[in-house]
Scaffold this active site. Structure first.
Site, PDB file in Angstrom:
ATOM      1  CG  ASP A   1      -2.161   0.798   1.110  1.00  0.00           C
ATOM      2  OD1 ASP A   1      -3.241   0.186   1.136  1.00  0.00           O
ATOM      3  OD2 ASP A   1      -2.078   2.037   0.956  1.00  0.00           O
TER       4      ASP A   1
ATOM      5  N   GLY B   1      -5.243   4.690   3.121  1.00  0.00           N
ATOM      6  CA  GLY B   1      -5.541   3.655   4.108  1.00  0.00           C
ATOM      7  C   GLY B   1      -5.214   4.067   5.534  1.00  0.00           C
TER       8      GLY B   1
ATOM      9  CB  SER C   1     -16.421  -1.641  -9.108  1.00  0.00           C
ATOM     10  OG  SER C   1     -17.560  -0.896  -8.774  1.00  0.00           O
TER      11      SER C   1
ATOM     12  CE1 TYR D   1     -13.430   2.983  -8.109  1.00  0.00           C
ATOM     13  CE2 TYR D   1     -15.766   2.623  -8.521  1.00  0.00           C
ATOM     14  CZ  TYR D   1     -14.581   2.219  -7.942  1.00  0.00           C
ATOM     15  OH  TYR D   1     -14.541   1.055  -7.211  1.00  0.00           O
TER      16      TYR D   1
ATOM     17  CE  LYS E   1     -11.757  -1.201  -9.356  1.00  0.00           C
ATOM     18  NZ  LYS E   1     -10.499  -1.368  -8.550  1.00  0.00           N
TER      19      LYS E   1
END
Ligand code: NAD
Length: 315
Positions: A39, A44, A129, A153, A157
């Site tokens: 990451d 996060g 997604s 977005y 994806k």
């Protein structure tokens, strides 16, 4: 004397500091996998990574846009499987910064896929997604439904998914996640469940945009983690797309009533103006993953909500 040889599977999880990645990592560690987590900590939670490190996680801080660093991490980890969840996930932000979304969600994915090919990873599982479908033309939505994303977005994806399915040389799985809920969802981008629960835990009524008759398919994060693990450990060869939802349509009005009842409140939801661009109905057909992979959700919505509410109330 025959020594007992324990073969431990090594998995690399990207987006490990995030909501779903951290749950997946904790499930994998709990089941005895060796887990490396990647990451850049841009979104996060570092605290969550620390907790996972105490349970055995090997963490590497890498921005997936950096091809050289990605390959270095994969060469060091040499995982059998990669679960790729690192991404930018805000639909409104994607309209403001489409190039950034393409760089992280598409180029980042391409970097991981090519590095995974270089080091001979066997299985690659991608967090796609339901946003790839856009406005549904039929319900429930099956995997053959046309893909016409309505946001940068969703577009990013879909392009990431195509890269995984077309370019990864081992077994590739794209899991199209519907509305995931559970503990630790990023508050800034939290879905309707986290928002409703936060309000009722303060004694305030949920706010519903529009008439509340719009439907969604809410899937518990623990069930999503199980789907990743089943894909990571399956013997299937080839490239697969699976919907990850419950197959049940729940209206936002039903959800609000359920949450108010569980919280023991005596309030009525507030209705606000509908949000432009909101999809009216969305729920998944999950028959493909049930028959091909044998996965199905275990946690009913009411049970998942109860767990979350208890969690919020206890701390
Ligand atoms: P999240 O924002 O909680 O986690 C994403 C993680 O990716 C964060 O820890 C962030 O720091 C990391 N990240 C972002 N850019 C990075 C970069 N350049 N390099 C390395 N790491 C980077 O999101 P989430 O809700 O856990 O979602 C995980 C995945 O599931 C995403 O791919 C998302 O598109 C997908 N998804 C989520 C949902 C949902 O309901 N939450 C629904 C459909 C799909």
């Amino acid at each position: 004397m025959i020594s007992k040889l324990k073969i431990v599977m090594r998995i690399l999880v990207t987006g490990v500091a995030g909501f779903i990645g951290s749950h997946l990592c904790s499930s994998l560690l709990g089941r005895g996998f060796e887990v490396w987590g990647l990451d850049d900590l841009s979104r996060g939670d570092r605290g969550r990574v620390k907790e996972l490190e105490e349970l055995g996680l090997r963490f590497v801080r890498v921005d997936i846009r950096d091809r050289v660093e990605v390959e270095k991490a994969l060469r060091e980890a040499r995982p059998v499987g990669v679960a790729h969840l690192a991404a930018l996930i805000s639909v409104p932000e994607s309209f403001e910064k489409p190039d950034l979304y393409m760089a992280v969600n598409v180029e980042g994915t391409r970097n991981l896929v090519s590095a995974a090919n270089e080091v001979g990873v066997e299985r690659f599982v991608y967090a796609s997604s339901a946003a790839v479908y856009g406005n549904p033309v039929r319900l429930p939505i099956d995997e053959e439904h046309p893909t016409k994303p309505i946001s940068p977005y969703g577009e990013s994806k879909l392009l990431g998914e195509k890269c995984v399915l077309n370019e990864f040389r081992g077994s590739a799985f794209s899991l199209r996640l519907f509305n995931v809920y559970g503990r630790g969802q990023n508050p800034e981008y939290a879905g309707v469940i986290t928002k409703f629960l936060e309000r009722v835990s303060r004694g305030e009524p949920p706010i519903i945009y529009g008439d509340g008759e719009q439907t969604r398919d809410f899937i518990y994060v623990g069930d999503v983690a199980d789907a990743f693990i089943q894909a990571l450990t399956s013997n299937l060869r080839g490239a697969y797309v699976f919907n990850i939802g419950t197959g049940n349509a729940v209206t936002i009005n039903q959800l609000a009533r359920m949450i108010i009842k569980l919280a023991g409140l005596n309030v009525e939801p507030i209705h606000a103006d509908p949000r432009p661009g909101d999809i009216r109905h969305s729920y998944a057909d999950i028959s493909r993953i049930k028959s091909v992979l044998g996965w199905q959700p275990k946690i009913p919505l009411e049970e998942g909500l109860k767990r979350l509410l208890e969690n919020l109330q206890s701390g």
